[in-house]
Scaffold this motif. Structure first.
Motif, PDB file in Angstrom:
ATOM      1  N   TYR A  20      62.249  11.378  29.665  1.00  0.00           N
ATOM      2  CA  TYR A  20      61.348  10.686  30.665  1.00  0.00           C
ATOM      3  C   TYR A  20      61.139  11.437  31.733  1.00  0.00           C
ATOM      4  O   TYR A  20      61.938  11.855  32.580  1.00  0.00           O
ATOM      5  CB  TYR A  20      62.277   9.274  30.884  1.00  0.00           C
ATOM      6  N   LYS A  21      59.875  11.393  32.244  1.00  0.00           N
ATOM      7  CA  LYS A  21      59.619  12.094  33.394  1.00  0.00           C
ATOM      8  C   LYS A  21      58.498  11.110  33.986  1.00  0.00           C
ATOM      9  O   LYS A  21      57.572  10.769  33.502  1.00  0.00           O
ATOM     10  CB  LYS A  21      58.630  13.279  33.110  1.00  0.00           C
ATOM     11  N   GLU A  22      58.578  10.897  35.439  1.00  0.00           N
ATOM     12  CA  GLU A  22      57.921   9.833  35.929  1.00  0.00           C
ATOM     13  C   GLU A  22      56.570  10.023  36.047  1.00  0.00           C
ATOM     14  O   GLU A  22      55.824   9.281  36.012  1.00  0.00           O
ATOM     15  CB  GLU A  22      58.550   9.477  37.377  1.00  0.00           C
ATOM     16  N   ASP A  23      56.322  11.592  36.066  1.00  0.00           N
ATOM     17  CA  ASP A  23      54.769  11.685  36.443  1.00  0.00           C
ATOM     18  C   ASP A  23      54.062  12.087  35.296  1.00  0.00           C
ATOM     19  O   ASP A  23      52.988  12.471  35.383  1.00  0.00           O
ATOM     20  CB  ASP A  23      54.689  13.029  37.465  1.00  0.00           C
ATOM     21  N   ASP A  24      54.558  11.743  33.920  1.00  0.00           N
ATOM     22  CA  ASP A  24      54.221  12.107  32.619  1.00  0.00           C
ATOM     23  C   ASP A  24      54.104  10.859  31.916  1.00  0.00           C
ATOM     24  O   ASP A  24      55.208  10.480  31.078  1.00  0.00           O
ATOM     25  CB  ASP A  24      54.849  13.189  31.966  1.00  0.00           C
ATOM     26  N   LEU A  25      53.008  10.209  31.860  1.00  0.00           N
ATOM     27  CA  LEU A  25      53.037   8.740  31.106  1.00  0.00           C
ATOM     28  C   LEU A  25      53.334   9.175  29.665  1.00  0.00           C
ATOM     29  O   LEU A  25      53.702   8.036  28.902  1.00  0.00           O
ATOM     30  CB  LEU A  25      51.412   8.332  31.304  1.00  0.00           C
ATOM     31  N   ALA A  26      52.861  10.203  29.075  1.00  0.00           N
ATOM     32  CA  ALA A  26      53.393  10.450  27.681  1.00  0.00           C
ATOM     33  C   ALA A  26      54.579  10.263  27.320  1.00  0.00           C
ATOM     34  O   ALA A  26      55.259   9.911  26.249  1.00  0.00           O
ATOM     35  CB  ALA A  26      52.613  11.716  27.228  1.00  0.00           C
ATOM     36  N   THR A  27      55.744  10.368  28.209  1.00  0.00           N
ATOM     37  CA  THR A  27      56.963  10.144  28.139  1.00  0.00           C
ATOM     38  C   THR A  27      57.450   8.911  28.296  1.00  0.00           C
ATOM     39  O   THR A  27      58.824   8.519  27.897  1.00  0.00           O
ATOM     40  CB  THR A  27      57.952  11.221  29.037  1.00  0.00           C
ATOM     41  N   HIS A  28      56.716   7.859  28.663  1.00  0.00           N
ATOM     42  CA  HIS A  28      57.072   6.542  29.091  1.00  0.00           C
ATOM     43  C   HIS A  28      57.137   5.487  27.629  1.00  0.00           C
ATOM     44  O   HIS A  28      57.477   4.519  27.688  1.00  0.00           O
ATOM     45  CB  HIS A  28      56.165   6.302  30.026  1.00  0.00           C
ATOM     46  N   GLN A  29      56.181   6.015  26.766  1.00  0.00           N
ATOM     47  CA  GLN A  29      56.339   5.345  25.456  1.00  0.00           C
ATOM     48  C   GLN A  29      55.877   3.884  25.772  1.00  0.00           C
ATOM     49  O   GLN A  29      56.371   2.808  25.162  1.00  0.00           O
ATOM     50  CB  GLN A  29      57.546   5.361  24.724  1.00  0.00           C
ATOM     51  N   GLY A  30      55.155   3.739  26.750  1.00  0.00           N
ATOM     52  CA  GLY A  30      54.290   2.143  27.051  1.00  0.00           C
ATOM     53  C   GLY A  30      55.275   1.401  27.820  1.00  0.00           C
ATOM     54  O   GLY A  30      55.220   0.281  27.927  1.00  0.00           O
ATOM     55  N   LEU A  31      56.496   1.999  28.239  1.00  0.00           N
ATOM     56  CA  LEU A  31      57.550   1.128  28.970  1.00  0.00           C
ATOM     57  C   LEU A  31      57.223   1.262  30.373  1.00  0.00           C
ATOM     58  O   LEU A  31      57.046   2.389  30.782  1.00  0.00           O
ATOM     59  CB  LEU A  31      58.615   1.535  28.573  1.00  0.00           C
ATOM     60  N   LYS A  32      57.565   0.361  31.171  1.00  0.00           N
ATOM     61  CA  LYS A  32      57.626   0.422  32.855  1.00  0.00           C
ATOM     62  C   LYS A  32      58.753   0.095  33.128  1.00  0.00           C
ATOM     63  O   LYS A  32      59.280  -0.940  33.153  1.00  0.00           O
ATOM     64  CB  LYS A  32      56.502  -0.513  33.177  1.00  0.00           C
ATOM     65  N   LEU A  33      59.589   0.931  33.544  1.00  0.00           N
ATOM     66  CA  LEU A  33      60.743   0.754  33.977  1.00  0.00           C
ATOM     67  C   LEU A  33      61.265  -0.079  35.361  1.00  0.00           C
ATOM     68  O   LEU A  33      62.390  -0.527  35.308  1.00  0.00           O
ATOM     69  CB  LEU A  33      61.777   2.081  34.245  1.00  0.00           C
ATOM     70  N   ASP A  34      60.266  -0.320  35.932  1.00  0.00           N
ATOM     71  CA  ASP A  34      60.599  -1.103  37.154  1.00  0.00           C
ATOM     72  C   ASP A  34      60.167  -2.543  36.844  1.00  0.00           C
ATOM     73  O   ASP A  34      60.583  -3.552  37.532  1.00  0.00           O
ATOM     74  CB  ASP A  34      59.617  -0.791  38.327  1.00  0.00           C
ATOM     75  N   THR A  35      59.545  -2.907  35.738  1.00  0.00           N
ATOM     76  CA  THR A  35      59.091  -4.406  35.247  1.00  0.00           C
ATOM     77  C   THR A  35      59.752  -4.730  33.830  1.00  0.00           C
ATOM     78  O   THR A  35      60.377  -5.774  33.689  1.00  0.00           O
ATOM     79  CB  THR A  35      57.586  -4.433  35.157  1.00  0.00           C
ATOM     80  N   ASN A  36      59.843  -3.704  32.985  1.00  0.00           N
ATOM     81  CA  ASN A  36      60.606  -4.227  31.825  1.00  0.00           C
ATOM     82  C   ASN A  36      62.186  -4.263  31.979  1.00  0.00           C
ATOM     83  O   ASN A  36      62.820  -3.331  32.368  1.00  0.00           O
ATOM     84  CB  ASN A  36      60.254  -2.935  30.595  1.00  0.00           C
ATOM     85  N   THR A  37      62.719  -5.180  31.325  1.00  0.00           N
ATOM     86  CA  THR A  37      64.294  -5.413  31.375  1.00  0.00           C
ATOM     87  C   THR A  37      64.782  -4.287  30.409  1.00  0.00           C
ATOM     88  O   THR A  37      64.250  -3.904  29.639  1.00  0.00           O
ATOM     89  CB  THR A  37      64.388  -6.652  31.235  1.00  0.00           C
ATOM     90  N   MET A  38      66.043  -4.191  30.646  1.00  0.00           N
ATOM     91  CA  MET A  38      66.769  -3.287  29.614  1.00  0.00           C
ATOM     92  C   MET A  38      66.737  -4.079  28.235  1.00  0.00           C
ATOM     93  O   MET A  38      66.594  -3.158  27.179  1.00  0.00           O
ATOM     94  CB  MET A  38      68.115  -3.099  30.104  1.00  0.00           C
ATOM     95  N   SER A  39      66.750  -5.439  28.087  1.00  0.00           N
ATOM     96  CA  SER A  39      66.983  -5.923  26.765  1.00  0.00           C
ATOM     97  C   SER A  39      65.655  -5.742  26.141  1.00  0.00           C
ATOM     98  O   SER A  39      65.566  -5.365  24.857  1.00  0.00           O
ATOM     99  CB  SER A  39      66.864  -7.536  27.165  1.00  0.00           C
ATOM    100  N   GLU A  40      64.345  -5.541  27.027  1.00  0.00           N
ATOM    101  CA  GLU A  40      63.056  -5.078  26.449  1.00  0.00           C
ATOM    102  C   GLU A  40      63.034  -3.673  25.869  1.00  0.00           C
ATOM    103  O   GLU A  40      62.429  -3.374  24.617  1.00  0.00           O
ATOM    104  CB  GLU A  40      62.076  -5.461  27.372  1.00  0.00           C
TER     105      GLU A  40
END
Length: 450
Positions: free
Chosen positions: A151-171
């Protein structure tokens, strides 16, 4: 005593000694007082006589035979390990306190699941052979850990569609299809959460915690943890020595009679035995300011268990951490077991020290530790203590009094270094920036984990 200082520090616990050392390095004139006759405060390491005096006052002669010499024992009052790549390790390297302390690696990390303990995998081979998961689940976990590591904050390709500040860990767990048992293992033995509240929170902190675990594991292998030879009491002494080198003045066995305030309510100094040391800032642990702290409502029980054998089912390792996730024993909080041996110079030869800790949930706290005791095998001795957890009522900016928090039941020092950074920021208005020195041959051996 009758002098002016920039800062007066009360108590020689780890939090206080780190701040004393850092402020001294920055050129502050520091006076450091402890009413006890030894370093460490609540985070001290005690010899056998001191240990029995604390936990069995008046019954010091009840200790079992065959425990060796007094000086062979250095028993931590607050059992914790250091993350190899954690903040405390960075502070140790940054301040050169590593010159005064030797470390050994903790040989293994274990987790309790389905009635038995299993080693937390430290490499790909161990992961493949682990009893914690089936083959398909191992593949799902591998994909999840690849996501965390890449995971790299400035590389959207590593986010796999997830937003760590809004998606819960359960999600996040759901996206990777991880089973409940795997979530338990990851959340409690890798992210090191003490309960399941994190599942409903934004995922960023958990992902960062898992990344820290993986990076710490990669540094030395076997486990992500390191531990000072001669016990955790070496840490506050190391930072106290740093402070003294940069001009800090230390007084042990010195009573604190009164905290002195001016007419405007701001602190002006500390009175001791008729003398007053002046300073506009006072830092201290909760025991020095009973009127300025409050109980959090949580209590920690800790049991010091002396064994004459390694912990069963750990491969006869000389040191381990065992985490019992709360779900596995129908609790709200995890149970931690920290095991060291004579290899760490904390107990006599052929002995092991297992320290069990958890947050109390019932009116029979000793019964709450039974799941841990059942894993340890026969015990030669068990000494138990209960401690309230305190925190300051105010942040210190009004009166210049900055108070640390009590040490929690967690198995590592990350929450302690968070408190150090928080106090430093409130005190100076600037964030504490810890910059590890450039890696070279000297730095590689700075934290020696044999």
């Amino acid at each position: 005593m009758d002098e002016k200082y920039d800062v007066i520090v009360l108590g020689t616990g780890l939090t206080e000694c780190i701040l004393s050392g850092i402020l001294s390095v920055e050129g502050k004139k520091v006076l450091h007082i402890d009413r006890q006759d030894h370093y460490g405060g609540e985070s001290a390491s005690l010899n056998l006589t001191q240990l029995y005096k604390k936990f069995r006052p008046g019954k010091e002669d009840t200790k079992p035979d065959g425990l060796g010499r007094d000086r062979d024992w250095n028993v931590d009052l607050i059992p914790k390990f250091l993350m190899a790549n954690g903040e405390l390790s960075n502070i140790l390297v940054h301040t050169n306190v590593t010159r005064y302390i030797d470390f050994k690696q903790i040989s293994g990390s274990f987790v309790f699941r389905s009635g038995k303990i299993a080693k937390v995998p430290s490499n790909r081979s161990e992961a493949i052979n682990s009893s914690l998961m089936g083959m398909f689940e191992k593949r799902r976990l591998a994909k999840f850990l690849e996501f965390v590591g890449g995971y790299k904050e400035d590389d959207l390709a590593t986010h796999q569609g997830l937003k760590l500040d809004t998606n819960t860990m359960s999600e996040v767990y759901l996206k990777f299809g991880l089973e409940t048992g795997t979530r338990d293992f990851v959340g409690h033995s890798m992210a090191l959460w003490t309960n399941d509240d994190y599942l409903k929170q934004p995922a960023r902190e958990t992902v960062e915690r898992i990344a820290l675990y993986l990076n710490s594991m990669a540094r030395y292998g076997k486990s992500p943890y390191i531990y000072p030879v001669y016990g955790l009491g070496e840490l506050p002494q190391g930072f106290a020595r740093l402070s003294a080198i940069y001009g800090g003045t230390f007084m042990l066995n010195k009573p604190v009679d009164e905290i002195v305030y001016g007419e405007d309510g701001k602190v002006t100094g500390v009175k001791s035995e008729g003398e007053v040391a002046s300073a506009p800032i006072v830092i201290g642990d909760p025991t020095y300011f009973p009127e300025k702290v409050k109980k959090t409502g949580q209590k920690v029980i800790r049991a010091m268990c002396i064994l004459d054998h390694p912990v069963p089912n750990t491969g006869n390792l000389d040191s381990v951490q065992i985490i019992i996730p709360q779900n596995q024993v129908q609790r709200k909080n995890d149970i931690y077991i920290a095991v060291m041996s004579s290899a760490h110079n904390v107990c006599a030869k052929d002995h092991y020290l297992a320290i069990v800790s958890t947050i109390i949930e019932t009116d029979k706290p000793h019964i709450e530790l039974e799941p841990a005791f059942n894993l340890l095998g026969p015990r030669k001795e068990t000494l138990m203590g209960i401690a309230d957890i305190y925190e300051p009522i105010e942040d210190g900016t009004k009166d210049g009094v900055f108070i640390s928090k009590s040490y929690d039941s967690s198995s590592h020092f990350e929450s302690t270094t968070d408190d150090v950074k928080d106090i430093y920021f409130r005190l100076t208005g600037q964030p504490l920036v810890v910059k590890p020195r450039p890696e070279n041959e000297e730095d590689e051996s700075a934290i020696r984990a044999e």
